[in-house]
Design an enzyme around this catalytic site. Structure first.
Site, PDB file in Angstrom:
ATOM      1  CG  PHE A 170      41.496 -68.033  13.769  1.00  0.00           C
ATOM      2  CD1 PHE A 170      40.218 -68.528  13.980  1.00  0.00           C
ATOM      3  CD2 PHE A 170      41.930 -66.942  14.515  1.00  0.00           C
ATOM      4  CE1 PHE A 170      39.379 -67.940  14.923  1.00  0.00           C
ATOM      5  CE2 PHE A 170      41.101 -66.357  15.457  1.00  0.00           C
ATOM      6  CZ  PHE A 170      39.816 -66.850  15.666  1.00  0.00           C
ATOM      7  CG  ASP A 171      42.771 -73.648   8.425  1.00  0.00           C
ATOM      8  OD1 ASP A 171      43.836 -73.605   7.788  1.00  0.00           O
ATOM      9  OD2 ASP A 171      41.686 -73.996   7.922  1.00  0.00           O
TER      10      ASP A 171
END
Length: 227
Positions: free
Chosen positions: A10-11
């Site tokens: 994930f960002d």
């Protein structure tokens, strides 16, 4: 569907966490008796956004970005830009909130796949935010570009993260993020599957084509956990 994946990356900003820079700046500048206005924010973004592009392109360092965006205010207030930047990151940590569905999604994934973060955000904020939200223990790796020395979309930061995760097969790794030019393009260039988190605020550039597209984390959870 979860059986299709070994790792999900994930960002952080505006992917797992709400990132309200305007509120953070207002909070920080209030400590200097400055009423930070809409126009002040527009002026700040006119400087900040091009600096982020330069940073993602490798033209400037994380430190240069963080100081240059506050140079003007530093001169106005007779405060070192580094001090203003530190105050801003602290304010952002204090007001941080997970995006709707983030906790439930991480619960659904935890123990079933490896989970990581790759962020171009800065160390002080990212670590404090994971502590405050109680999310830290969900993640097998937290990779911060400021520490690694290269930002997304550079393939090197993805290679580094995959090494930390045990070098899984790249087609079994999903990169999830809201910024096409760093998250999605970086994932594609690293040979990963990609999912764009579309907040409805901007179009997807024609040359960047994610494998999936969602408008919420609950939609992503449904996509990942359906049989």
């Amino acid at each position: 569907m979860l059986n299709d994946w070994d790792c999900i990356i994930f960002d952080a900003d505006d992917t797992l966490f709400h990132f309200d820079a305007y509120a953070g700046l207002q909070r920080m500048f209030a400590g200097y008796d400055v009423q930070f206005t809409d126009q002040d924010y527009a002026d700040y973004q006119a400087i900040n956004k091009p600096l982020w592009v330069d940073y993602q392109n490798g033209a400037i360092s994380a430190l240069q970005l963080q100081t240059r965006r506050f140079t003007g205010w530093g001169e106005k207030l007779s405060v070192a830009p580094e001090v203003l930047n530190s105050g801003f990151l602290n304010a952002m940590a204090e007001i941080c909130l997970p995006l709707p569905g983030a906790a439930r999604l991480l619960d659904a994934l935890h123990g079933k796949v490896k989970i990581a973060i790759i962020t171009n955000g800065f160390t002080a904020l990212q670590q404090a935010r994971l502590e405050r939200t109680g999310f830290r223990d969900y993640f097998d790796a937290l990779v911060i570009s400021e520490q690694v020395g290269v930002p997304k979309p550079d393939r090197a930061i993805f290679d580094h993260t995959l090494a930390l995760l045990g070098n899984p097969a790249r087609e079994r790794v999903l990169m999830v993020g809201d910024t096409p030019e760093s998250d999605i393009l970086g994932g594609i260039n690293a040979g990963l599957k990609t999912c764009w988190f579309d907040h409805g605020t901007r179009p997807l550039p024609e040359h960047i084509i994610p494998d999936w597209q969602v408008t919420s984390l609950s939609e992503l959870e449904n996509l990942l956990t359906q049989r």
